[in-house]
Design an enzyme around this catalytic site. Structure first.
Site, PDB file in Angstrom:
ATOM      1  N   ASP A  16       0.833  -1.210   0.000  1.00 52.49           N
ATOM      2  CA  ASP A  16       0.000   0.000   0.000  1.00 52.49           C
ATOM      3  C   ASP A  16       0.867   1.260   0.000  1.00 52.49           C
ATOM      4  O   ASP A  16       1.975   1.255   0.532  1.00 52.49           O
ATOM      5  CB  ASP A  16      -0.890  -0.037   1.251  1.00 52.49           C
ATOM      6  CG  ASP A  16      -2.037   0.956   1.168  1.00 52.49           C
ATOM      7  OD1 ASP A  16      -2.305   1.493   0.078  1.00 52.49           O
ATOM      8  OD2 ASP A  16      -2.659   1.204   2.215  1.00 52.49           O
ATOM      9  N   GLY A  19       0.101   5.475  -4.355  1.00 47.42           N
ATOM     10  CA  GLY A  19      -0.510   6.755  -4.734  1.00 47.42           C
ATOM     11  C   GLY A  19       0.108   7.902  -3.942  1.00 47.42           C
ATOM     12  O   GLY A  19       0.487   8.937  -4.505  1.00 47.42           O
ATOM     13  N   ARG A  29      -0.461   9.111  -9.951  1.00 42.36           N
ATOM     14  CA  ARG A  29      -0.524   7.876  -9.155  1.00 42.36           C
ATOM     15  C   ARG A  29       0.098   6.675  -9.888  1.00 42.36           C
ATOM     16  O   ARG A  29       0.728   5.827  -9.281  1.00 42.36           O
ATOM     17  CB  ARG A  29      -1.990   7.550  -8.824  1.00 42.36           C
ATOM     18  CG  ARG A  29      -2.669   8.569  -7.917  1.00 42.36           C
ATOM     19  CD  ARG A  29      -4.147   8.208  -7.737  1.00 42.36           C
ATOM     20  NE  ARG A  29      -4.301   6.849  -7.293  1.00 42.36           N
ATOM     21  CZ  ARG A  29      -4.164   6.456  -6.027  1.00 42.36           C
ATOM     22  NH1 ARG A  29      -3.917   7.336  -5.092  1.00 42.36           N
ATOM     23  NH2 ARG A  29      -4.311   5.190  -5.714  1.00 42.36           N
ATOM     24  N   GLU A  63     -12.268  -4.585  -5.291  1.00 46.49           N
ATOM     25  CA  GLU A  63     -12.792  -3.215  -5.113  1.00 46.49           C
ATOM     26  C   GLU A  63     -12.016  -2.201  -5.974  1.00 46.49           C
ATOM     27  O   GLU A  63     -12.490  -1.090  -6.209  1.00 46.49           O
ATOM     28  CB  GLU A  63     -12.705  -2.785  -3.634  1.00 46.49           C
ATOM     29  CG  GLU A  63     -13.704  -3.490  -2.713  1.00 46.49           C
ATOM     30  CD  GLU A  63     -13.379  -4.961  -2.451  1.00 46.49           C
ATOM     31  OE1 GLU A  63     -12.186  -5.290  -2.311  1.00 46.49           O
ATOM     32  OE2 GLU A  63     -14.314  -5.790  -2.419  1.00 46.49           O
ATOM     33  N   ASN A  64     -10.825  -2.592  -6.437  1.00 47.56           N
ATOM     34  CA  ASN A  64      -9.992  -1.635  -7.185  1.00 47.56           C
ATOM     35  C   ASN A  64     -10.578  -1.253  -8.547  1.00 47.56           C
ATOM     36  O   ASN A  64     -10.137  -0.272  -9.159  1.00 47.56           O
ATOM     37  CB  ASN A  64      -8.557  -2.163  -7.361  1.00 47.56           C
ATOM     38  CG  ASN A  64      -7.724  -2.111  -6.090  1.00 47.56           C
ATOM     39  OD1 ASN A  64      -6.789  -2.886  -5.911  1.00 47.56           O
ATOM     40  ND2 ASN A  64      -8.043  -1.189  -5.185  1.00 47.56           N
ATOM     41  N   ARG A 184       1.975  -4.963   6.122  1.00 49.60           N
ATOM     42  CA  ARG A 184       1.236  -3.925   5.394  1.00 49.60           C
ATOM     43  C   ARG A 184       2.059  -2.647   5.437  1.00 49.60           C
ATOM     44  O   ARG A 184       2.476  -2.203   6.503  1.00 49.60           O
ATOM     45  CB  ARG A 184      -0.139  -3.681   6.003  1.00 49.60           C
ATOM     46  CG  ARG A 184      -0.873  -2.605   5.219  1.00 49.60           C
ATOM     47  CD  ARG A 184      -2.335  -2.472   5.551  1.00 49.60           C
ATOM     48  NE  ARG A 184      -2.929  -1.599   4.544  1.00 49.60           N
ATOM     49  CZ  ARG A 184      -4.148  -1.683   4.085  1.00 49.60           C
ATOM     50  NH1 ARG A 184      -4.962  -2.594   4.532  1.00 49.60           N
ATOM     51  NH2 ARG A 184      -4.587  -0.848   3.157  1.00 49.60           N
ATOM     52  N   GLU A 203       0.655 -13.294  12.246  1.00 49.51           N
ATOM     53  CA  GLU A 203       1.201 -12.120  12.922  1.00 49.51           C
ATOM     54  C   GLU A 203       1.164 -10.976  11.913  1.00 49.51           C
ATOM     55  O   GLU A 203       1.413 -11.189  10.721  1.00 49.51           O
ATOM     56  CB  GLU A 203       2.657 -12.378  13.359  1.00 49.51           C
ATOM     57  CG  GLU A 203       2.793 -13.467  14.398  1.00 49.51           C
ATOM     58  CD  GLU A 203       2.104 -13.105  15.715  1.00 49.51           C
ATOM     59  OE1 GLU A 203       2.063 -11.920  16.068  1.00 49.51           O
ATOM     60  OE2 GLU A 203       1.596 -14.036  16.372  1.00 49.51           O
TER      61      GLU A 203
HETATM   62  C1  FPP Z   1      -2.173   0.233  -3.208  1.00 45.85           C
HETATM   63  O1  FPP Z   1      -1.618   1.530  -3.154  1.00 45.85           O
HETATM   64  C2  FPP Z   1      -1.593  -0.450  -4.339  1.00 45.85           C
HETATM   65  C3  FPP Z   1      -2.277  -0.995  -5.371  1.00 45.85           C
HETATM   66  C4  FPP Z   1      -3.747  -0.963  -5.462  1.00 45.85           C
HETATM   67  C5  FPP Z   1      -1.575  -1.627  -6.487  1.00 45.85           C
HETATM   68  C6  FPP Z   1      -0.405  -2.459  -6.103  1.00 45.85           C
HETATM   69  C7  FPP Z   1       0.436  -2.670  -7.285  1.00 45.85           C
HETATM   70  C8  FPP Z   1       1.763  -2.740  -7.285  1.00 45.85           C
HETATM   71  C9  FPP Z   1       2.605  -2.687  -6.084  1.00 45.85           C
HETATM   72  C10 FPP Z   1       2.513  -2.901  -8.551  1.00 45.85           C
HETATM   73  C11 FPP Z   1       2.750  -4.319  -8.903  1.00 45.85           C
HETATM   74  C12 FPP Z   1       1.604  -4.726  -9.649  1.00 45.85           C
HETATM   75  C13 FPP Z   1       1.518  -5.676 -10.560  1.00 45.85           C
HETATM   76  C14 FPP Z   1       0.322  -5.612 -11.388  1.00 45.85           C
HETATM   77  C15 FPP Z   1       2.483  -6.749 -10.793  1.00 45.85           C
HETATM   78  P1  FPP Z   1      -2.595   2.766  -3.372  1.00 45.85           P
HETATM   79  O2  FPP Z   1      -2.638   3.067  -4.825  1.00 45.85           O
HETATM   80  O3  FPP Z   1      -3.924   2.496  -2.749  1.00 45.85           O
HETATM   81  O4  FPP Z   1      -1.824   3.899  -2.612  1.00 45.85           O
HETATM   82  P2  FPP Z   1      -2.462   5.075  -1.744  1.00 45.85           P
HETATM   83  O5  FPP Z   1      -3.184   4.418  -0.580  1.00 45.85           O
HETATM   84  O6  FPP Z   1      -1.275   5.856  -1.307  1.00 45.85           O
HETATM   85  O7  FPP Z   1      -3.374   5.848  -2.637  1.00 45.85           O
END
Ligand code: FPP
Length: 236
Positions: A16, A19, A29, A63-64, A184, A203
């Site tokens: 996470d 963005g 993002r 949800e994405n 996380r 854990e």
């Molecule tokens: C959450 O951060 C991240 C995601 C929804 C995408 C995760 C993807 C990657 C780490 C790249 C690797 C991916 C593939 C397809 C191999 P967020 O965008 O919600 O960040 P924020 O909470 O800061 O907005």
């Protein structure tokens, strides 16, 4: 690594903060996701070199799809790029890649690429690396319940024979041990529908580090914290 230091057998990661990482730098993002993908590559290598047996990462949730179209299509294309660019590394390093989640809603091209890399890396015995893509824990349990209900309906299973093992064996993660440690990034204290059944006794390690800034040092720190935990699994 120190003597008696336990490397968690199965590590889950909620990646996470992409963005926020991009926003802090005045970037779009999608640049955060691109950087996040590079960090994922390095993390797979680190886990494999440290002796992790199973790594499961959360790349795209059910949800994405609600995100802006441009971001969704970028993430889908990023997965295609990732598959093409990692195939050789995974094969040469005996890492088997699997996808957990639903294939419903994904286009034919992406599904065939997923199937191709699952087959090509299927013999990898050093680490099982799973990407949760179009994944949701509640959907996973719902799908499992439907399978079990079908078995009851056609007479091959009695309701009284339904137990935890049977449920586990009807999830996308069948044949995998439950995660020992779930990391996380980005400081959020949420499980966000990730491995909700499997993580019952995991854990949890939460770090403020945003995913694109995550590295091997941080991974080892998480393992060290894991080693200080006293896992009781409900006992005393
Ligand atoms: C959450 O951060 C991240 C995601 C929804 C995408 C995760 C993807 C990657 C780490 C790249 C690797 C991916 C593939 C397809 C191999 P967020 O965008 O919600 O960040 P924020 O909470 O800061 O907005």
């Amino acid at each position: 690594m120190l003597k008696d230091f336990i490397i968690p057998k199965h590590v889950g990661i909620i990646m996470d903060g992409n963005g926020r990482w991009a926003k802090k730098r005045g970037l779009l993002r999608i640049n955060g996701h691109k950087e996040g993908m590079l960090v994922l590559k390095k993390t797979v290598e680190s886990c494999k070199n440290l002796g992790v047996d199973y790594l499961t990462v959360y790349a795209f949730s059910t949800e994405n799809w609600k995100r802006p179209k441009l971001e969704v299509s970028f993430l889908l294309n990023l997965l295609k790029y990732y598959i093409n660019s990692e195939l050789n590394y995974l094969k040469e390093n005996n890492v088997s890649l699997k996808f957990i989640g639903s294939r419903i809603g994904l286009d034919k091209k992406i599904i065939s690429m997923m199937e191709m890399i699952e087959t090509e890396t299927g013999n990898g015995k050093d680490m099982v690396f799973s990407i949760a893509f179009n994944y949701g824990g509640r959907m996973e349990i719902t799908d499992g319940v439907k399978n079990i209900a079908q078995l009851v309906k056609n007479g091959s299973l009695l309701p009284e024979d339904i137990d935890e093992e049977l449920i586990s064996n009807n999830l996308y993660t069948k044949n995998m041990p439950d995660p020992d440690l779930i990391i996380r990034t980005s400081g959020e204290f949420r499980i966000s529908n990730f491995l909700i059944w499997q993580g019952a006794y995991s854990e949890y390690y939460i770090t403020d580090t945003l995913w694109p800034d995550f590295n091997e040092e941080e991974l080892i720190k998480a393992f060290k914290v894991y080693n200080t935990r006293n896992r009781r699994f409900g006992g005393v």
